[in-house]
Design an enzyme around this catalytic site. Structure first.
Site, PDB file in Angstrom:
ATOM      1  N   LYS A  25     -25.177  17.365   8.244  1.00  6.38           N
ATOM      2  CA  LYS A  25     -24.437  16.096   8.790  1.00  6.38           C
ATOM      3  C   LYS A  25     -25.028  16.047  10.213  1.00  6.38           C
ATOM      4  O   LYS A  25     -25.603  15.022  10.692  1.00  6.38           O
ATOM      5  CB  LYS A  25     -22.960  16.129   8.715  1.00  6.38           C
ATOM      6  N   ASP A  80     -19.905  12.138   7.287  1.00  8.99           N
ATOM      7  CA  ASP A  80     -18.966  12.763   7.749  1.00  8.99           C
ATOM      8  C   ASP A  80     -17.722  12.275   6.880  1.00  8.99           C
ATOM      9  O   ASP A  80     -17.744  11.676   5.861  1.00  8.99           O
ATOM     10  CB  ASP A  80     -18.677  12.348   9.311  1.00  8.99           C
TER      11      ASP A  80
END
Length: 214
Positions: free
Chosen positions: A124, A142
């Site tokens: 991420k 996320d």
């Protein structure tokens, strides 16, 4: 698992979100790829507002990887204690800065594999840096992106990685980066984790979660 949404439905959802959140950008404050890297490491389990308060002072004295060389974890912890997990993050940042200096000529690498070799950098975080700092097409999944896209039915997966892969398959590549921000803003403002504001949502008529609740 099979994704419910058709390409036409996905296009409609993205157009609506584009109108609601025009020209979205990350809310993390940064001036260089390095500053974005550090801010994104700090953002895990913390809000962007918390991170910006910390980095406003931190980046006055620590602008480059070399500036962190020689700093102890305890010293850095004291400077970043406004964010969650700050002791671990201090260790990650110091290790990352050493590796940037030693292996990358103090520059943030522009490849996902190289970024993920840095301490405290997962997929991420790597995708955020690639997308926001280097303008690469990437979707950083996320908690907001995971929740919103799976509720909508653009993705239908139990894991972050599987969700990212489905989003890459179901969203045009040129929209990956901007769509990432649309989903984040929508998750923060309307599609909240505990009490989603479905009655105010402009895409509720296309949302699997809302339609199942009716």
């Amino acid at each position: 698992m099979e994704v419910v949404k058709t390409a036409e439905e996905v296009e409609k959802i993205l157009k609506i979100l584009d109108n609601k959140y025009p020209a979205p950008e990350t809310e993390l404050d940064y001036e260089t790829p390095f500053e974005l890297l550090i801010a994104t490491i700090l953002s895990a389990q913390s809000t962007d507002k918390q991170v910006n308060k910390v980095t406003k002072e931190l980046f006055e004295d620590y602008k480059e990887p070399e500036d962190f060389i020689g700093v102890t974890p305890d010293e850095l912890s004291n400077k970043i204690q406004g964010v969650g997990l700050y002791r671990n993050k201090a260790k990650y940042i110091i290790k990352t800065c050493h590796k940037l200096v030693e292996d990358y000529n103090s520059r943030v690498p522009q490849g996902r594999k190289e970024l993920m070799k840095l301490s405290g950098v997962g997929r991420k975080t790597a995708n955020v840096v690639l997308s926001c700092a280097f303008d690469f097409d990437a979707i950083a999944v996320d908690t907001h992106v995971f929740r919103v896209t799976n509720r909508l039915g653009i993705a239908n997966s139990d894991t972050v990685l599987a969700t990212e892969k489905e989003l890459m398959d179901n969203i045009p590549k040129q929209l990956w980066s901007v769509a990432h921000h649309w989903f984040i803003f929508h998750g923060r403002e309307i599609c909240k984790a505990r009490k989603p504001r479905c009655q105010e949502c402009p895409v509720s008529h296309l949302c699997d979660y809302f339609l199942k609740e009716e």
